[in-house]
Design an enzyme around this catalytic site. Structure first.
Site, PDB file in Angstrom:
ATOM      1  N   ASP A 117      22.636  34.118  35.830  1.00  0.00           N
ATOM      2  CA  ASP A 117      21.265  34.454  35.466  1.00  0.00           C
ATOM      3  C   ASP A 117      20.842  35.690  36.260  1.00  0.00           C
ATOM      4  OD1 ASP A 117      18.573  34.678  35.051  1.00  0.00           O
ATOM      5  OD2 ASP A 117      18.119  32.561  35.365  1.00  0.00           O
ATOM      6  N   LYS A 161      13.135  41.368  32.669  1.00  0.00           N
ATOM      7  CA  LYS A 161      12.383  42.199  33.597  1.00  0.00           C
ATOM      8  C   LYS A 161      12.710  43.693  33.480  1.00  0.00           C
ATOM      9  CE  LYS A 161      11.641  38.272  36.664  1.00  0.00           C
ATOM     10  NZ  LYS A 161      10.260  37.988  36.265  1.00  0.00           N
ATOM     11  N   TYR A 163      15.600  29.092  39.738  1.00  0.00           N
ATOM     12  CA  TYR A 163      14.685  28.942  38.618  1.00  0.00           C
ATOM     13  C   TYR A 163      15.231  29.718  37.426  1.00  0.00           C
ATOM     14  CZ  TYR A 163      10.426  29.359  35.803  1.00  0.00           C
ATOM     15  OH  TYR A 163       9.507  29.327  34.782  1.00  0.00           O
TER      16      TYR A 163
END
Length: 442
Positions: free
Chosen positions: A244, A276, A149
């Protein structure tokens, strides 16, 4: 800690009802709605260290840590103090600021990138990295893996086509076929599929993007040498390798997932996305990479990208403070606590006769309720969601907040002390028996 009263969710239930009247599904990110596990989502009022407190006064050990960012635990006093000082100076200027420079310098010091552009979300980071890769190479095809994702970017919300090297189809309503017509979706950890895709489309492929270690289908580590193979394949075909690390960056290890493979094996991605942890709990993200690639961004180059709140001084202060406090001792503590919990989960589930496998990459781990190792999305899809839901609610009733989905990573922080870990261990035997009982009910 004694079990919570099953009916002690009245305030959360009331808030959820109010939320559904004004917000689709009552939540602002789908997994929070508890659709995958059933029941009433808990509305959290406050958090401190390793603990969450909901609006009904229930206390939980937090094993999601805001889906990764809270590496130091909630409300860390040094982060709070730095943020409070930043707020007194103003919350947004729309101009360059010193904290954004310092945060970029810290990222460049710790990650395999030469230059960095700050944005406000992981989705923005991956979207911008894809645009930059296309602008730099002059090509248009993007390769990704099923189960990875990369945010809700139209071209990356794609499902595999009818063959290994056929173009993707939209993965959700609202994404037009034209948005995924230039995306190839391949099985993860499958070198043959990658070779085939590049053999057929290599002169059109702008980039290959992958989660450095997937955590959005549960934790599915790259097989040894897989990321190195991807980097080498991209280089050979003139494409860019986009790693990623929105989830893994400064979380899987002090140097992210790259610290566990690339730094050891001697390769570097062309572009990396971050989020994050680097925001310290605030909405902040970034993408970076080779200087010659990054120089194609506006205002130096022709590839346009902008954002009003990019490099926000409060968010960058939180991220910078978090990274500076994230010493090797922090990671050692999280690793040790994680090993204790992983071993206890395996012991409890084995004792109850529940099929399972525990997988990890650095400090991230997850539990699949399935037989055998999980190496791709098809394997992950075998997990028993019904058994997980029973396990989840049994843990929740005993004061442990797990991801409300069977396909997510578990996270700990440096604040998970003996009390927090013991609370988790005490809850596991009953939760394992609850999972086992779902088999008898079939």
């Amino acid at each position: 800690m004694s079990p919570l009263r099953p009916d002690h969710t009245a305030a959360s239930a009331s808030l959820f009802e109010r939320a559904r009247a004004v917000t689709p599904g009552g939540v602002n990110s789908p997994v929070r709605a508890f659709n995958a596990v059933g029941g009433t989502p808990r509305f959290i009022r406050s958090a401190s260290g390793a603990w969450l407190t909901d609006v009904d006064g229930n206390e939980y050990v937090d094993l999601i840590c805001s889906w990764g960012p809270m590496l130091l635990g909630h409300a860390h006093p040094d982060v709070q103090a730095a943020v409070a000082a930043a707020v007194t100076r103003g919350t947004s200027f729309g101009t360059p600021t010193e904290p954004e420079v310092e945060l970029a310098e810290e990222i460049v010091t710790r990650a395999p990138v030469e230059r960095v552009r700050l944005v406000s979300s992981g989705t923005e980071a991956t979207m911008s990295a894809i645009r930059l890769a296309r602008g730099f190479t002059g090509r248009d095809v993007v390769v990704k893996f099923a189960g990875c994702y990369h945010g809700h970017v139209d071209s990356l919300l794609a499902s595999a086509g009818s063959g290994l090297a056929t173009f993707a189809v939209p993965g959700t309503p609202g994404v037009p076929e034209s948005s995924t017509a230039l995306t190839l979706v391949l099985p993860y950890n499958d070198r043959a599929a990658v070779d085939k895709a590049f053999a057929e489309h290599g002169d059109r492929i702008a980039c290959l993007i992958t989660e450095a270690a997937p955590g959005n289908m549960g934790v599915v580590p790259p097989e040894p040498g897989f990321n190195a193979f991807l980097a080498e394949t991209c280089t050979r075909h003139g494409a860019l390798f986009v790693s990623d690390e929105v989830m893994t960056g400064f979380r899987a290890s002090r140097l992210g997932q790259w610290g566990l493979d690339g730094a050891v094996e001697g390769w570097r991605p062309d572009l990396v996305t971050f989020g994050k942890v680097m925001g310290g709990g605030f909405p902040a993200a970034a993408f970076g990479g080779r200087a010659d690639v990054m120089s194609r961004l506006s205002p130096e180059g022709p590839v346009y990208q902008a954002g009003t709140l990019s490099g926000n001084p409060v968010a960058t202060t939180a991220g910078l403070t978090t990274l500076r406090l994230a010493t090797q001792e922090v990671y050692d503590h999280i690793t040790s606590a994680g090993e204790t919990i992983k071993d206890a989960v395996a012991t409890a589930l084995s004792g109850a006769g529940v099929p399972h496998v525990v997988q990890a990459s650095g400090t991230m781990f997850s539990v699949f309720f399935a037989d055998g190792s999980v190496r791709d999305f098809d394997d992950a899809s075998r997990t028993d969601s019904r058994a997980y839901a029973a396990f989840f609610h049994a843990m929740l009733d005993r004061g442990v907040y797990l991801p409300p989905s069977a396909y997510e990573a578990w996270f700990l922080s440096s604040a998970h002390d003996d009390r927090a870990v013991s609370t988790v261990l005490d809850a596991l035997p009953d939760a394992a028996r609850a999972a086992a009982a779902t088999e008898k009910d079939r």
